[in-house]
Scaffold this motif. Structure first.
Motif, PDB file in Angstrom:
ATOM      1  N   THR A 205       0.845  -1.197   0.000  1.00  0.00           N
ATOM      2  CA  THR A 205       0.000   0.000   0.000  1.00  0.00           C
ATOM      3  C   THR A 205       0.878   1.244   0.000  1.00  0.00           C
ATOM      4  O   THR A 205       1.627   1.479   0.959  1.00  0.00           O
ATOM      5  N   GLY A 206       0.797   2.019  -1.046  1.00  0.00           N
ATOM      6  CA  GLY A 206       1.621   3.221  -1.160  1.00  0.00           C
ATOM      7  C   GLY A 206       0.982   4.437  -0.524  1.00  0.00           C
ATOM      8  O   GLY A 206      -0.245   4.511  -0.363  1.00  0.00           O
ATOM      9  N   ILE A 207       1.820   5.407  -0.187  1.00  0.00           N
ATOM     10  CA  ILE A 207       1.363   6.656   0.430  1.00  0.00           C
ATOM     11  C   ILE A 207       1.559   7.799  -0.548  1.00  0.00           C
ATOM     12  O   ILE A 207       2.646   7.972  -1.111  1.00  0.00           O
ATOM     13  N   SER A 208       0.509   8.572  -0.739  1.00  0.00           N
ATOM     14  CA  SER A 208       0.613   9.776  -1.562  1.00  0.00           C
ATOM     15  C   SER A 208       1.194  10.922  -0.740  1.00  0.00           C
ATOM     16  O   SER A 208       2.188  11.531  -1.125  1.00  0.00           O
ATOM     17  N   HIS A 209       0.575  11.193   0.418  1.00  0.00           N
ATOM     18  CA  HIS A 209       1.047  12.262   1.286  1.00  0.00           C
ATOM     19  C   HIS A 209       0.305  12.200   2.616  1.00  0.00           C
ATOM     20  O   HIS A 209      -0.705  11.490   2.744  1.00  0.00           O
ATOM     21  N   ILE A 210       0.826  12.939   3.566  1.00  0.00           N
ATOM     22  CA  ILE A 210       0.149  13.108   4.851  1.00  0.00           C
ATOM     23  C   ILE A 210      -0.763  14.314   4.738  1.00  0.00           C
ATOM     24  O   ILE A 210      -0.363  15.367   4.235  1.00  0.00           O
ATOM     25  N   THR A 211      -1.990  14.157   5.170  1.00  0.00           N
ATOM     26  CA  THR A 211      -2.972  15.239   5.047  1.00  0.00           C
ATOM     27  C   THR A 211      -2.902  16.166   6.260  1.00  0.00           C
ATOM     28  O   THR A 211      -2.406  15.803   7.322  1.00  0.00           O
ATOM     29  N   GLY A 212      -3.427  17.374   6.072  1.00  0.00           N
ATOM     30  CA  GLY A 212      -3.445  18.368   7.136  1.00  0.00           C
ATOM     31  C   GLY A 212      -2.646  19.589   6.741  1.00  0.00           C
ATOM     32  O   GLY A 212      -1.794  19.537   5.845  1.00  0.00           O
ATOM     33  N   THR A 213      -2.905  20.684   7.425  1.00  0.00           N
ATOM     34  CA  THR A 213      -2.172  21.924   7.162  1.00  0.00           C
ATOM     35  C   THR A 213      -1.337  22.328   8.372  1.00  0.00           C
ATOM     36  O   THR A 213      -0.110  22.382   8.294  1.00  0.00           O
ATOM     37  N   ASP A 214      -1.998  22.588   9.508  1.00  0.00           N
ATOM     38  CA  ASP A 214      -1.265  22.962  10.721  1.00  0.00           C
ATOM     39  C   ASP A 214      -0.895  21.752  11.566  1.00  0.00           C
ATOM     40  O   ASP A 214      -0.071  21.856  12.477  1.00  0.00           O
ATOM     41  N   HIS A 215      -1.524  20.598  11.272  1.00  0.00           N
ATOM     42  CA  HIS A 215      -1.286  19.378  12.041  1.00  0.00           C
ATOM     43  C   HIS A 215      -1.690  18.200  11.176  1.00  0.00           C
ATOM     44  O   HIS A 215      -2.625  18.300  10.372  1.00  0.00           O
ATOM     45  N   ALA A 216      -0.991  17.098  11.322  1.00  0.00           N
ATOM     46  CA  ALA A 216      -1.336  15.907  10.539  1.00  0.00           C
ATOM     47  C   ALA A 216      -2.734  15.415  10.916  1.00  0.00           C
ATOM     48  O   ALA A 216      -3.059  15.284  12.102  1.00  0.00           O
ATOM     49  N   THR A 217      -3.532  15.130   9.892  1.00  0.00           N
ATOM     50  CA  THR A 217      -4.896  14.643  10.140  1.00  0.00           C
ATOM     51  C   THR A 217      -5.118  13.250   9.556  1.00  0.00           C
ATOM     52  O   THR A 217      -6.187  12.665   9.765  1.00  0.00           O
ATOM     53  N   GLY A 218      -4.150  12.737   8.827  1.00  0.00           N
ATOM     54  CA  GLY A 218      -4.324  11.413   8.249  1.00  0.00           C
ATOM     55  C   GLY A 218      -3.332  11.166   7.138  1.00  0.00           C
ATOM     56  O   GLY A 218      -2.364  11.918   6.951  1.00  0.00           O
ATOM     57  N   VAL A 219      -3.583  10.105   6.393  1.00  0.00           N
ATOM     58  CA  VAL A 219      -2.695   9.702   5.304  1.00  0.00           C
ATOM     59  C   VAL A 219      -3.528   9.455   4.056  1.00  0.00           C
ATOM     60  O   VAL A 219      -4.540   8.741   4.094  1.00  0.00           O
ATOM     61  N   ALA A 220      -3.126  10.083   2.943  1.00  0.00           N
ATOM     62  CA  ALA A 220      -3.749   9.828   1.647  1.00  0.00           C
ATOM     63  C   ALA A 220      -2.949   8.732   0.951  1.00  0.00           C
ATOM     64  O   ALA A 220      -1.727   8.841   0.797  1.00  0.00           O
ATOM     65  N   LEU A 221      -3.631   7.667   0.555  1.00  0.00           N
ATOM     66  CA  LEU A 221      -2.980   6.533  -0.083  1.00  0.00           C
ATOM     67  C   LEU A 221      -2.975   6.699  -1.594  1.00  0.00           C
ATOM     68  O   LEU A 221      -3.801   7.429  -2.157  1.00  0.00           O
ATOM     69  N   THR A 222      -2.077   6.009  -2.257  1.00  0.00           N
ATOM     70  CA  THR A 222      -1.974   6.131  -3.711  1.00  0.00           C
ATOM     71  C   THR A 222      -3.158   5.490  -4.424  1.00  0.00           C
ATOM     72  O   THR A 222      -3.373   5.751  -5.611  1.00  0.00           O
ATOM     73  N   ASP A 223      -3.917   4.654  -3.719  1.00  0.00           N
ATOM     74  CA  ASP A 223      -5.107   4.061  -4.343  1.00  0.00           C
ATOM     75  C   ASP A 223      -6.345   4.926  -4.196  1.00  0.00           C
ATOM     76  O   ASP A 223      -7.448   4.518  -4.550  1.00  0.00           O
ATOM     77  N   GLY A 224      -6.156   6.140  -3.648  1.00  0.00           N
ATOM     78  CA  GLY A 224      -7.263   7.082  -3.538  1.00  0.00           C
ATOM     79  C   GLY A 224      -7.934   7.134  -2.184  1.00  0.00           C
ATOM     80  O   GLY A 224      -8.731   8.043  -1.914  1.00  0.00           O
ATOM     81  N   ARG A 225      -7.630   6.210  -1.310  1.00  0.00           N
ATOM     82  CA  ARG A 225      -8.237   6.215   0.014  1.00  0.00           C
ATOM     83  C   ARG A 225      -7.580   7.250   0.917  1.00  0.00           C
ATOM     84  O   ARG A 225      -6.396   7.571   0.770  1.00  0.00           O
TER      85      ARG A 225
END
Length: 400
Positions: A205-225
């Motif tokens: 499972t690949g990672i696109s990026h970590i979501t959030g602006t001022d603080h991490a809120t999650g992980v966006a995966l390369t499969d769109g999840r």
């Protein structure tokens, strides 16, 4: 002879102790960027993070020991350069002359790039005491933790988090966990252990990026999840700390390159531990383990004092996860056959690695007997028949 050691971890402490034990009466100075005395790193991701071990038990020596041994600790002082011509180490507080210099600079945790959100608040690594002191207060029951990386550090952090009743997901980009360090059979045992304790493991499972602006809120995966999280731990390996060596013009090769004695391309400079690679088989090897940090540091100390004895590693490792202990002897690199043996309990057993019918490594989960017998065989250069390993009613017979 003035000996300066850059670094204040396991290798540095072991080297300093060995120098005194072997009778060196001259100056020994250790330079460490962290403001604390040398301490153990393995418990950071286990007992210390869990709150079961305090700093007093984490440190390698009682404070008076350093004074009694006349070892000068320059803590909270960063080495910034080496001046080989003048034989001086430059720090952010001055210059320190040496006759022999040893680099025990260790390694640094790999981090996700800033472009992927790797520098967002809420994204943690586990390498130093400060890292864990920042992470521990965030490990609160009911929070959602995502661990990026299915290696030992990531899996140990996942196990601690589940013990603290966090909701835990491990994401591994490779086809399976422990892909670089263990056989699929060992990974199967560890995966089953984690899933039995409620850890969700996503492999391949690949990672696109970590979501959030001022603080991490999650992980966006390369499969769109998108996976939500309250905090994130990245356990994606380490990099040998070679900055000082590189700027001093020392030869690098998967770390600071040394000869079989631990000497670098500068005859007055030595290296040991996680930062150093040394000749092994037909190539070079760099080991990231407490065992190698101690053994290589002691060998280098002896050679600084004139022993002239090549370093021959006897690799061993361990990992504590939940109430299970994984013990590893040898190196499974290049194996061409695997033999497995069941253990006594639900989560346990051993995995035996062979290359050209020669036993080269053993992984033992909750099976100390298999580990000890395998380790003795490997260190003695003895190789039982693989079929005998698989069928022996009592492993002790393999020692006969």
């Amino acid at each position: 002879m003035r000996i300066v050691i850059v670094g204040a971890g396991q290798a540095a402490a072991s080297m300093a102790a060995r120098l005194r034990h072997k009778g060196h009466a001259g100056e020994i100075t250790m330079i460490g960027a962290e403001p604390v005395a040398p301490y153990q790193r393995p418990p950071l991701s286990k007992a210390y993070l869990l709150g079961q071990m305090g700093l007093d038990r984490l440190t390698l020596r009682v404070p008076d020991w350093w004074h009694d041994q006349r070892i000068t600790l320059r803590l909270g002082e960063a080495a910034t350069a080496i001046d080989p011509a003048r034989r001086e180490v430059v720090t952010d507080k001055g210059r320190i002359g040496y006759d022999a210099l040893a680099l025990a600079t260790g390694a640094q945790a790999r981090r996700l790039p800033a472009a992927m959100g790797g520098d967002l608040p809420g994204v943690h690594v586990i390498r130093t005491l400060a890292d864990v002191d920042a992470l521990a207060p965030q490990m609160q029951a009911g929070r959602r933790l995502i661990v990026i990386g299915g290696g030992y550090i990531g899996l140990e952090a996942a196990a601690v988090a589940r013990k603290l009743n966090l909701d835990v997901t491990v994401i591994e980009a490779a086809p399976r966990i422990l892909g670089r360090v263990a056989a699929a059979e060992t990974a199967d045992m560890i995966r089953a252990l984690h899933r039995a304790h409620g850890v969700q493991i996503l492999e391949g499972t690949g990672i696109s990026h970590i979501t959030g602006t001022d603080h991490a809120t999650g992980v966006a995966l390369t499969d769109g999840r998108d996976l939500p999280a309250d905090l994130i731990v990245t356990g994606i390996g380490v990099l040998p700390e070679t900055t000082l060596a590189q700027t001093a013009g020392l030869m690098l090769d998967n770390g600071i390159a040394t000869d079989a004695l631990g000497r670098t391309s500068d005859p007055a400079i030595w290296a040991a531990g996680d930062c150093a690679s040394f000749p092994w088989a037909e190539g070079r090897l760099r080991l990231e383990s407490v065992g190698n940090a101690i053994d290589m540091a002691e060998a280098v100390a002896d050679n600084i004092l004139g022993a002239n004895q090549p370093y021959h590693p006897k690799p061993w490792f361990w990992s504590d996860q939940f109430d299970a202990k994984l013990q590893i002897a040898g190196l499974g690199v290049g194996h061409d056959r695997i033999v497995t043996r069941p253990g006594d309990g639900q989560h346990g057993g051993s995995v035996w690695y062979f290359r050209d019918s020669r036993l080269i490594a053993v992984d033992a989960l909750n099976d100390a007997r298999a580990y000890m017998i395998g380790k003795r065989l490997i260190e003695a250069g003895r190789s039982p028949d693989p079929d005998a390993v698989a069928s022996a009613p009592d492993l002790k017979a393999l020692l006969a």
